[in-house]
Scaffold this motif. Structure first.
Motif, PDB file in Angstrom:
ATOM      1  N   ARG A  99      -1.615  -5.674  11.736  1.00 43.14           N
ATOM      2  CA  ARG A  99      -0.757  -6.742  11.229  1.00 43.14           C
ATOM      3  C   ARG A  99       0.263  -7.166  12.286  1.00 43.14           C
ATOM      4  NH1 ARG A  99       2.737  -6.647   5.575  1.00 43.14           N
ATOM      5  NH2 ARG A  99       3.641  -8.723   5.790  1.00 43.14           N
ATOM      6  N   ALA A 100       0.789  -6.197  13.032  1.00 41.55           N
ATOM      7  CA  ALA A 100       1.788  -6.505  14.058  1.00 41.55           C
ATOM      8  C   ALA A 100       1.158  -7.142  15.287  1.00 41.55           C
ATOM      9  CB  ALA A 100       2.540  -5.241  14.448  1.00 41.55           C
ATOM     10  N   PHE A 101      -0.114  -6.821  15.536  1.00 42.47           N
ATOM     11  CA  PHE A 101      -0.747  -7.233  16.782  1.00 42.47           C
ATOM     12  C   PHE A 101      -1.455  -8.576  16.683  1.00 42.47           C
ATOM     13  CE2 PHE A 101      -2.278  -5.972  20.941  1.00 42.47           C
ATOM     14  CZ  PHE A 101      -3.437  -6.698  21.097  1.00 42.47           C
ATOM     15  N   SER A 102      -2.157  -8.781  15.573  1.00 40.51           N
ATOM     16  CA  SER A 102      -3.010  -9.952  15.448  1.00 40.51           C
ATOM     17  C   SER A 102      -2.207 -11.244  15.465  1.00 40.51           C
ATOM     18  CB  SER A 102      -3.813  -9.861  14.145  1.00 40.51           C
ATOM     19  OG  SER A 102      -4.637 -10.985  14.008  1.00 40.51           O
ATOM     20  N   GLY A 103      -2.537 -12.113  16.401  1.00 36.90           N
ATOM     21  CA  GLY A 103      -1.873 -13.399  16.474  1.00 36.90           C
ATOM     22  C   GLY A 103      -0.428 -13.346  16.931  1.00 36.90           C
ATOM     23  N   ALA A 104      -0.006 -12.210  17.478  1.00 43.22           N
ATOM     24  CA  ALA A 104       1.401 -12.033  17.832  1.00 43.22           C
ATOM     25  C   ALA A 104       1.629 -12.095  19.337  1.00 43.22           C
ATOM     26  CB  ALA A 104       1.907 -10.693  17.309  1.00 43.22           C
ATOM     27  N   PRO A 105       2.459 -13.031  19.778  1.00 43.40           N
ATOM     28  CA  PRO A 105       2.925 -12.936  21.165  1.00 43.40           C
ATOM     29  C   PRO A 105       3.694 -11.625  21.321  1.00 43.40           C
ATOM     30  CG  PRO A 105       3.465 -15.075  20.233  1.00 43.40           C
ATOM     31  CD  PRO A 105       3.016 -14.210  19.103  1.00 43.40           C
ATOM     32  N   ILE A 150       3.297 -11.795  27.013  1.00 45.79           N
ATOM     33  CA  ILE A 150       1.920 -12.276  26.959  1.00 45.79           C
ATOM     34  C   ILE A 150       1.699 -13.046  25.670  1.00 45.79           C
ATOM     35  CG2 ILE A 150       1.051 -10.138  25.904  1.00 45.79           C
ATOM     36  CD1 ILE A 150      -1.456 -10.455  27.725  1.00 45.79           C
ATOM     37  N   SER A 151       0.906 -14.099  25.757  1.00 46.62           N
ATOM     38  CA  SER A 151       0.607 -14.892  24.574  1.00 46.62           C
ATOM     39  C   SER A 151      -0.319 -14.122  23.630  1.00 46.62           C
ATOM     40  CB  SER A 151      -0.062 -16.200  24.995  1.00 46.62           C
ATOM     41  OG  SER A 151      -1.291 -15.926  25.674  1.00 46.62           O
ATOM     42  N   TRP A 152      -0.423 -14.605  22.399  1.00 44.41           N
ATOM     43  CA  TRP A 152      -1.268 -13.865  21.457  1.00 44.41           C
ATOM     44  C   TRP A 152      -2.726 -13.962  21.834  1.00 44.41           C
ATOM     45  CZ3 TRP A 152      -5.151 -16.162  18.711  1.00 44.41           C
ATOM     46  CH2 TRP A 152      -5.059 -17.526  18.418  1.00 44.41           C
ATOM     47  N   SER A 153      -3.093 -15.024  22.532  1.00 41.17           N
ATOM     48  CA  SER A 153      -4.475 -15.161  22.982  1.00 41.17           C
ATOM     49  C   SER A 153      -4.755 -14.319  24.222  1.00 41.17           C
ATOM     50  CB  SER A 153      -4.770 -16.625  23.297  1.00 41.17           C
ATOM     51  OG  SER A 153      -3.926 -17.080  24.341  1.00 41.17           O
ATOM     52  N   GLY A 154      -3.700 -13.910  24.910  1.00 46.96           N
ATOM     53  CA  GLY A 154      -3.864 -13.109  26.112  1.00 46.96           C
ATOM     54  C   GLY A 154      -4.109 -13.897  27.374  1.00 46.96           C
ATOM     55  N   ASP A 155      -4.140 -15.230  27.277  1.00 41.54           N
ATOM     56  CA  ASP A 155      -4.506 -16.011  28.454  1.00 41.54           C
ATOM     57  C   ASP A 155      -3.308 -16.580  29.195  1.00 41.54           C
ATOM     58  OD1 ASP A 155      -5.574 -18.990  26.569  1.00 41.54           O
ATOM     59  OD2 ASP A 155      -3.691 -17.896  26.640  1.00 41.54           O
ATOM     60  N   ASN A 156      -2.112 -16.234  28.754  1.00 40.71           N
ATOM     61  CA  ASN A 156      -0.918 -16.684  29.448  1.00 40.71           C
ATOM     62  C   ASN A 156       0.097 -15.548  29.508  1.00 40.71           C
ATOM     63  OD1 ASN A 156       0.589 -18.506  30.849  1.00 40.71           O
ATOM     64  ND2 ASN A 156       1.373 -19.582  29.057  1.00 40.71           N
ATOM     65  N   THR A 157       0.726 -15.407  30.670  1.00 44.21           N
ATOM     66  CA  THR A 157       1.684 -14.323  30.856  1.00 44.21           C
ATOM     67  C   THR A 157       2.949 -14.825  31.538  1.00 44.21           C
ATOM     68  OG1 THR A 157       0.657 -13.739  32.969  1.00 44.21           O
ATOM     69  CG2 THR A 157      -0.071 -12.512  31.019  1.00 44.21           C
ATOM     70  N   THR A 170       1.661  -5.564  35.658  1.00 46.46           N
ATOM     71  CA  THR A 170       0.691  -6.405  34.961  1.00 46.46           C
ATOM     72  C   THR A 170       0.714  -6.089  33.476  1.00 46.46           C
ATOM     73  OG1 THR A 170      -0.773  -6.440  36.904  1.00 46.46           O
ATOM     74  CG2 THR A 170      -1.726  -7.080  34.787  1.00 46.46           C
ATOM     75  N   ILE A 171       0.876  -7.130  32.676  1.00 43.97           N
ATOM     76  CA  ILE A 171       0.838  -6.975  31.226  1.00 43.97           C
ATOM     77  C   ILE A 171      -0.544  -7.392  30.734  1.00 43.97           C
ATOM     78  CG2 ILE A 171       1.744  -9.302  30.785  1.00 43.97           C
ATOM     79  CD1 ILE A 171       3.243  -8.129  28.365  1.00 43.97           C
ATOM     80  N   SER A 172      -1.050  -6.673  29.741  1.00 36.29           N
ATOM     81  CA  SER A 172      -2.350  -7.008  29.172  1.00 36.29           C
ATOM     82  C   SER A 172      -2.390  -6.524  27.731  1.00 36.29           C
ATOM     83  CB  SER A 172      -3.476  -6.379  29.986  1.00 36.29           C
ATOM     84  OG  SER A 172      -3.392  -4.965  29.968  1.00 36.29           O
ATOM     85  N   ARG A 173      -3.398  -6.997  27.003  1.00 37.09           N
ATOM     86  CA  ARG A 173      -3.545  -6.593  25.609  1.00 37.09           C
ATOM     87  C   ARG A 173      -5.017  -6.423  25.290  1.00 37.09           C
ATOM     88  NH1 ARG A 173      -0.502 -10.826  22.265  1.00 37.09           N
ATOM     89  NH2 ARG A 173      -1.517  -9.798  20.477  1.00 37.09           N
ATOM     90  N   ASP A 174      -5.300  -5.488  24.392  1.00 37.03           N
ATOM     91  CA  ASP A 174      -6.673  -5.175  24.005  1.00 37.03           C
ATOM     92  C   ASP A 174      -6.790  -5.355  22.501  1.00 37.03           C
ATOM     93  OD1 ASP A 174      -8.902  -2.330  24.622  1.00 37.03           O
ATOM     94  OD2 ASP A 174      -9.110  -4.091  23.366  1.00 37.03           O
ATOM     95  N   GLY A 175      -7.492  -6.409  22.107  1.00 36.65           N
ATOM     96  CA  GLY A 175      -7.641  -6.703  20.691  1.00 36.65           C
ATOM     97  C   GLY A 175      -8.512  -5.710  19.957  1.00 36.65           C
ATOM     98  N   THR A 208      -3.690  -2.721  21.224  1.00 40.86           N
ATOM     99  CA  THR A 208      -2.800  -2.051  22.164  1.00 40.86           C
ATOM    100  C   THR A 208      -2.312  -3.017  23.236  1.00 40.86           C
ATOM    101  OG1 THR A 208      -4.004   0.023  21.834  1.00 40.86           O
ATOM    102  CG2 THR A 208      -2.534  -0.091  23.731  1.00 40.86           C
ATOM    103  N   LEU A 209      -1.037  -2.926  23.520  1.00 37.12           N
ATOM    104  CA  LEU A 209      -0.407  -3.680  24.596  1.00 37.12           C
ATOM    105  C   LEU A 209      -0.176  -2.724  25.756  1.00 37.12           C
ATOM    106  CD1 LEU A 209       1.124  -6.396  25.407  1.00 37.12           C
ATOM    107  CD2 LEU A 209       3.193  -5.209  24.621  1.00 37.12           C
ATOM    108  N   TYR A 210      -0.387  -3.210  26.984  1.00 41.31           N
ATOM    109  CA  TYR A 210      -0.220  -2.367  28.157  1.00 41.31           C
ATOM    110  C   TYR A 210       0.756  -2.985  29.148  1.00 41.31           C
ATOM    111  CZ  TYR A 210      -4.516  -0.055  26.601  1.00 41.31           C
ATOM    112  OH  TYR A 210      -5.463   0.622  25.872  1.00 41.31           O
ATOM    113  N   LEU A 211       1.358  -2.097  29.947  1.00 38.22           N
ATOM    114  CA  LEU A 211       2.121  -2.535  31.102  1.00 38.22           C
ATOM    115  C   LEU A 211       1.744  -1.620  32.254  1.00 38.22           C
ATOM    116  CD1 LEU A 211       4.304  -4.518  32.158  1.00 38.22           C
ATOM    117  CD2 LEU A 211       5.958  -2.651  31.830  1.00 38.22           C
TER     118      LEU A 211
END
Length: 128
Positions: free
Chosen positions: A26-32, A50-57, A68-73, A77-80
């Motif tokens: 719930r916290a991750f889906s669609g959430a910047p 990072i944007s919720w789509s992951g394509d903008n940082t 580097t920031i990234s996210r795994d749907g 999980t959000l990473y740094l």
């Protein structure tokens, strides 16, 4: 707990470290989302977002080219990923999520006031 940060620790200057932020679906889906940090005696500051789509940082100038920031749907999980760390990177690192999906998938937020959910923080200490 909706956001759980981990991965902090003691690292030598010039080394690397990866922070993780496990989120509920719930916290991750669609959430910047973003990473912030607060050093002793200083105000909380943006590190990366990072944007919720992951394509903008977005990156703070102080970490550009090193973090580097990234996210795994698949795992929510959000990473740094942190490289070439220095004593100036010593701080308590927080992950944050905005629970209101923006109309544009590529929107990123660098202002802490834009975020609604916060993790508990994970401490990064860089030794010189």
């Amino acid at each position: 707990v909706q956001l759980q940060a981990s991965g902090g620790g003691l690292v030598q200057a010039g080394g690397s470290l990866r922070l993780s932020c496990a989120a509920s679906e719930r916290a991750f889906s669609g959430a910047p989302m973003g990473w912030f940090r607060q050093a002793p005696g200083k105000e909380r500051e943006i590190v990366a977002a990072i944007s919720w789509s992951g394509d903008n940082t977005y990156y703070a100038d102080s970490v550009k080219g090193r973090f580097t920031i990234s996210r795994d749907g698949a795992t929510n999980t959000l990473y740094l990923q942190m490289h070439i760390v220095g004593p100036e990177d010593t701080a308590l690192y927080y992950c944050a999520a905005r629970n209101r999906r923006p109309p544009r998938s590529g929107t990123v937020y660098s202002d802490s006031r834009s975020y609604d959910l916060w993790g508990q923080g994970t401490l990064v200490t860089v030794s010189s």
